[in-house]
Design a protein around this motif. Sequence first.
Motif, short mmCIF file in Angstrom:
data_model
loop_
_atom_site.label_atom_id
_atom_site.label_comp_id
_atom_site.label_asym_id
_atom_site.label_seq_id
_atom_site.Cartn_x
_atom_site.Cartn_y
_atom_site.Cartn_z
N UNK A 102 -1.64 1.95 -7.97
CA UNK A 102 -2.94 1.39 -7.23
C UNK A 102 -3.82 2.50 -6.43
N UNK A 103 -4.53 3.06 -6.56
CA UNK A 103 -4.56 4.14 -5.56
C UNK A 103 -5.22 3.54 -3.75
N UNK A 104 -4.28 4.33 -3.34
CA UNK A 104 -4.60 3.55 -1.82
C UNK A 104 -4.10 2.82 -0.65
N UNK A 105 -3.83 1.97 -1.90
CA UNK A 105 -3.32 0.28 -1.41
C UNK A 105 -1.34 0.85 -0.81
N UNK A 106 -0.90 0.21 0.75
CA UNK A 106 0.06 1.31 1.02
C UNK A 106 0.98 -0.43 0.30
N UNK A 107 2.41 0.22 0.63
CA UNK A 107 3.57 -0.66 0.47
C UNK A 107 2.80 -2.17 1.23
N UNK A 108 3.08 -1.82 2.25
CA UNK A 108 2.58 -2.67 3.97
C UNK A 108 2.14 -4.46 2.83
N UNK A 109 0.82 -3.47 2.08
CA UNK A 109 -0.01 -4.74 1.60
C UNK A 109 0.80 -5.73 0.46
N UNK A 110 1.56 -5.22 0.00
CA UNK A 110 2.11 -6.03 -1.49
C UNK A 110 3.52 -6.70 -0.97
N UNK A 119 11.29 -5.68 -4.57
CA UNK A 119 11.46 -4.35 -4.90
C UNK A 119 10.37 -3.73 -5.27
N UNK A 120 10.05 -2.75 -4.48
CA UNK A 120 8.36 -2.41 -5.26
C UNK A 120 8.85 -0.91 -4.39
N UNK A 121 7.66 -0.16 -5.64
CA UNK A 121 7.36 1.16 -5.64
C UNK A 121 6.13 1.57 -5.26
N UNK A 122 5.74 3.11 -4.90
CA UNK A 122 4.14 3.04 -4.67
C UNK A 122 3.30 4.25 -4.87
N UNK A 123 3.18 4.75 -6.46
CA UNK A 123 3.09 5.43 -7.47
C UNK A 123 1.70 6.21 -7.22
N UNK A 124 1.19 7.76 -6.50
CA UNK A 124 0.23 7.92 -6.78
C UNK A 124 0.42 9.37 -8.14
N UNK A 125 -0.22 8.74 -9.38
CA UNK A 125 -0.37 9.25 -10.26
C UNK A 125 -1.28 10.67 -10.25
N UNK A 266 -7.53 13.75 3.93
CA UNK A 266 -8.15 13.46 4.09
C UNK A 266 -8.86 11.93 4.66
N UNK A 267 -10.02 11.95 3.35
CA UNK A 267 -10.53 10.86 2.68
C UNK A 267 -9.57 10.18 2.06
N UNK A 268 -8.56 10.87 1.77
CA UNK A 268 -7.51 9.59 1.69
C UNK A 268 -7.10 8.47 2.29
N UNK A 269 -6.75 8.92 4.06
CA UNK A 269 -6.63 8.54 4.73
C UNK A 269 -7.35 7.29 5.21
N UNK A 270 -8.43 7.97 4.93
CA UNK A 270 -9.02 7.06 5.20
C UNK A 270 -9.76 5.63 4.42
N UNK A 271 -9.84 6.02 3.37
CA UNK A 271 -9.79 4.43 2.66
C UNK A 271 -8.00 3.93 2.94
N UNK A 272 -7.29 4.64 2.18
CA UNK A 272 -5.54 3.80 3.01
C UNK A 272 -6.39 2.70 4.24
N UNK A 273 -6.48 3.04 5.07
CA UNK A 273 -7.07 2.40 6.72
C UNK A 273 -7.98 0.68 6.44
N UNK A 274 -8.19 0.76 4.59
CA UNK A 274 -9.71 -0.05 4.51
C UNK A 274 -8.74 -0.91 3.63
N UNK A 275 -7.43 -0.19 2.97
CA UNK A 275 -7.37 -0.88 1.70
C UNK A 275 -6.69 -2.08 2.38
#
Length: 275
Positions: A102-110, A119-125, A266-275
């Motif tokens: 899931x794009x932009x969703x940080x590990x901290x959310x999970x 046991x978690x992994x975050x992937x950017x495909x 930079x846009x990815x970082x902005x979106x991650x802050x609101x995820x």
Amino acid sequence: MPAANEAIRVGFLGSGRMATALAKGLVAARFTTAESILGSDPSATTREAFARTSGGQGIASNLEVVRGADVLVLAVKPAHVAEVLAEICSEVRSRHLLISVAAGVPLSTMIASLGSHARLARVMPNTPALVGAGASAYALGGGATADDSRLVARMLETVGIAVELPENLLDAVTGLSGSGPAYIYQVIEALSDGGVLVGLPRDVATRLAAQTVLGAAQMVVQTGEAPAVLKDAVASPGGTTIAGLHALETGGLRAALMNAVRAATLRSRELGETA
């Protein structure tokens, strides 16, 4: 994980195009068997397409997928992640490795939903995974182990290449390889337009442009040479290629592509802050 002589059971929470491509790749590479793949989705049409393409079973229930799998791939839209995690959290066990695409969703959310022990992994495909030519990066979190890292890499390599990075670099990966196919599509389109400009039929120009990009990329990957070295090998003194390269420098191609990667990061970082 199952015993050594048993297939790894992989469950997809969300059965869209990326999940289907990965499931198909896992079966083709014999990472697991089609019978050991489950995929859930609220859309019957999507479930049917997942089952038809991958050979796995498409079902409606997320909980049934969790109960029947060892590896879980969270492949829903970012806006639905919190809802799905809340639904499945009581069923996630120590045997489960959860991989989020899931794009932009940080590990901290999970971690907030499943606990720091999960046991978690975050992937950017990226989308070329759909044709087995993906470029993915992943970061581990929670209680993930070195064995989990190797497992994630093996899975992703069924549809391309994979690299492990710290999570704080995944936004840069988004800016480069995640968004990068769109940049290259524009390059192919522009090369095709150039071909038409000098008299080639459109279909021929587009085929030649696409194959040229594909061939150049394969040269970089297969030879291991730096792009600058390969470029110099083509550009003979006073020749056609150096004339074309001069035109690209005048037009600022390299700066434009570098700026594109930075803007998308930079846009990815902005979106991650609101995820």
